[in-house]
Structures are given as structure tokens and as C-alpha cells.
Motif scaffolding. Sequence first.
Motif, PDB file in Angstrom:
ATOM      1  N   SER A 198      22.459 -58.769  50.372  1.00  0.00           N
ATOM      2  CA  SER A 198      21.049 -59.040  50.106  1.00  0.00           C
ATOM      3  C   SER A 198      20.175 -57.854  50.517  1.00  0.00           C
ATOM      4  CB  SER A 198      20.600 -60.304  50.844  1.00  0.00           C
ATOM      5  OG  SER A 198      20.658 -60.123  52.249  1.00  0.00           O
ATOM      6  N   PHE A 202      17.877 -55.660  48.036  1.00  0.00           N
ATOM      7  CA  PHE A 202      16.448 -55.512  48.304  1.00  0.00           C
ATOM      8  C   PHE A 202      16.040 -54.042  48.245  1.00  0.00           C
ATOM      9  CE2 PHE A 202      13.173 -54.649  51.582  1.00  0.00           C
ATOM     10  CZ  PHE A 202      12.093 -55.314  50.977  1.00  0.00           C
ATOM     11  N   SER A 209      11.893 -50.365  41.483  1.00  0.00           N
ATOM     12  CA  SER A 209      10.511 -50.786  41.251  1.00  0.00           C
ATOM     13  C   SER A 209       9.572 -49.586  41.292  1.00  0.00           C
ATOM     14  CB  SER A 209      10.098 -51.818  42.304  1.00  0.00           C
ATOM     15  OG  SER A 209       8.751 -52.188  42.158  1.00  0.00           O
ATOM     16  N   LEU A 231       3.370 -57.466  42.223  1.00  0.00           N
ATOM     17  CA  LEU A 231       4.636 -58.174  42.404  1.00  0.00           C
ATOM     18  C   LEU A 231       5.502 -57.454  43.434  1.00  0.00           C
ATOM     19  CD1 LEU A 231       6.539 -60.453  41.559  1.00  0.00           C
ATOM     20  CD2 LEU A 231       7.352 -58.988  39.693  1.00  0.00           C
ATOM     21  N   HIS A 232       5.524 -56.131  43.392  1.00  0.00           N
ATOM     22  CA  HIS A 232       6.309 -55.342  44.356  1.00  0.00           C
ATOM     23  C   HIS A 232       5.842 -55.624  45.780  1.00  0.00           C
ATOM     24  CE1 HIS A 232       8.419 -51.653  45.841  1.00  0.00           C
ATOM     25  NE2 HIS A 232       7.449 -51.723  46.758  1.00  0.00           N
ATOM     26  N   GLU A 234       4.054 -58.150  46.911  1.00  0.00           N
ATOM     27  CA  GLU A 234       4.289 -59.556  47.267  1.00  0.00           C
ATOM     28  C   GLU A 234       5.730 -59.760  47.733  1.00  0.00           C
ATOM     29  OE1 GLU A 234       3.225 -61.620  43.720  1.00  0.00           O
ATOM     30  OE2 GLU A 234       1.131 -61.932  44.347  1.00  0.00           O
ATOM     31  N   ARG A 235       6.672 -59.195  46.990  1.00  0.00           N
ATOM     32  CA  ARG A 235       8.087 -59.331  47.365  1.00  0.00           C
ATOM     33  C   ARG A 235       8.367 -58.650  48.702  1.00  0.00           C
ATOM     34  NH1 ARG A 235      10.748 -57.892  41.457  1.00  0.00           N
ATOM     35  NH2 ARG A 235      10.729 -60.018  40.582  1.00  0.00           N
ATOM     36  N   ASP A 238       6.875 -60.754  51.553  1.00  0.00           N
ATOM     37  CA  ASP A 238       7.699 -61.945  51.821  1.00  0.00           C
ATOM     38  C   ASP A 238       8.964 -61.564  52.581  1.00  0.00           C
ATOM     39  OD1 ASP A 238       5.919 -63.629  50.612  1.00  0.00           O
ATOM     40  OD2 ASP A 238       6.965 -63.704  48.690  1.00  0.00           O
ATOM     41  N   TYR A 239       9.552 -60.432  52.219  1.00  0.00           N
ATOM     42  CA  TYR A 239      10.789 -60.021  52.884  1.00  0.00           C
ATOM     43  C   TYR A 239      10.538 -59.710  54.348  1.00  0.00           C
ATOM     44  CZ  TYR A 239      15.262 -57.858  53.785  1.00  0.00           C
ATOM     45  OH  TYR A 239      16.499 -57.579  54.313  1.00  0.00           O
ATOM     46  N   LYS A 242       9.625 -62.786  56.604  1.00  0.00           N
ATOM     47  CA  LYS A 242      10.512 -63.952  56.662  1.00  0.00           C
ATOM     48  C   LYS A 242      11.015 -64.231  58.072  1.00  0.00           C
ATOM     49  CE  LYS A 242      14.838 -61.541  55.560  1.00  0.00           C
ATOM     50  NZ  LYS A 242      15.979 -61.449  54.640  1.00  0.00           N
TER      51      LYS A 242
END
Length: 259
Positions: A198, A202, A209, A231-232, A234-235, A238-239, A242
Amino acid sequence: MTDHAPIRQRASDAIADQLRREIAAGAFADGLLDPTPQLMQRFGVSRPTLREAFRILESERLIEVRHGSRTGVRVRQPSGEGAVRMTGQTLQAAGTTIEQLYEARLAFEPFAARLVAQRCDRRDIGRLRGAHADLDGLLEARAWPALGAAMARFHHLLVELTGNQMLTLTADTIATLLERHQRNRNAALHEPADPDASWLAFRGLGVRSVARLIALVEAGEANAAEVHWRLHVERANDYWLKDEDRHAVIDVIGDRGAR
């Protein structure tokens, strides 16, 4: 019903306001305020009133009063570090959370992508491509700490290329506060020595990206560049959030990890 008379501004406050404007305008090129007797005559005030105005400006770190010095009152040069320190103290006292710092980044970075795409400057594109080549090489070499630092630099470069000093200062401030928070909380975002699938996905997605963004900038697709970079970010937010307490108040005062 009678109107209340307007409250008169104290003389020291009025003098501080005027000197503040002149300092901001660069009126004191030699780095010194006018001599005290000259300022007293100019504003028509006593020495104690002028000293109170100096105290106001000194508390704002705009001047430095050196008692007993023949050089007079010195104008302090603007300091990015000083601005970050004061901003961090204010935000921490106000209860700003780590999540809010990430949200602030989301508020302006996509717009920065739009501005850079609108400019569609060949020199900008060359710098972006050079930065992507560095990212690609570090990903290939699996140099994780260096890759993380290079990605942070790319985010900063994107904002810097807008030519908007306010956006650049904001980006610098947020990046510095996040780093300081992580250091003070002993929660630095370490790159793993043995990353799992993962993690690799990522990091690979992030570098791809960046390449996609550069292609959109080169094509002058401002709307698509803004949507893509939103979007980049935001991702990425979130990562990184977390494993964080999103609602924890930032810890940036003291900089306990600084040397």
C-alpha cells in the motif's frame, strides 16, 4: 437621545499607527527611525508619549529600542521565522487542529495549479518537469526519506510559480507549522524502512499524479489542473491524517526538537 461623542485615539496609538505605515512602506531606508527629539517635534508630543508609541511597536517586533545607544531606534528587518512563530502561537492559542492545517492547504493549492496552468509559461513547465524527474529517480531508487522531502518541495514549487507572494507565504507557514507540530509531538511522518504494497502504491500514485498535473499545465487546461490537484491533495491529506488525531490542537510553541 444624544449621540455619544467619538472616542479619541490615544496620541501614542496614533503615532504608532503612523510609524507602522511608514515602516511597512520602507520609509526608513537606513534602518533607523528619526531621532527622538525630531519625532517629538513632528508629532507635538512629550517624550513619555513617544516612548509609549515605541513600546507598542517594540511589542509587535517592528522596532528595537537600544537604551543608551547612540544609534537610536532601529527598525527590525522582517523575519519569515518570526512571522511563523507568531502565527503558530496565535493558532495554537485559538485551538487550531492538525486537520485544519491540512484543510487550509486544500483551500489554496488547487487554485495554485489553476494559476500556473493559466500562465502556461515554458520556464515554469521546465522547472516542474525537472522536479518530476527528481521524484521519478528517487522512486526508482526507493530513497523514501528523500522522496518525501522532494514531494514537499514540489508542492512548494507549484505555489511559488504562481508568483503570488501571499500564497507562497501561506504555503511556507503551513509547511513549517506541520513540521514543527510533528517534531514537538514526536509524531514525525517517518518513511518506512521496509514499505508494504500500500505504501509503494501510494508513493507511485503520487509521482504519476505529478506527471499528470504537468501535462495539464503544459496543455493550458486550467480547470482540469485545478480539479486534478484537488483530488491529489485530498488523497494525500487522508493518507497522512489516517494515523493522526485529527482533532488534536497543533503543538508548535517552543519547538522542542530544534537545535
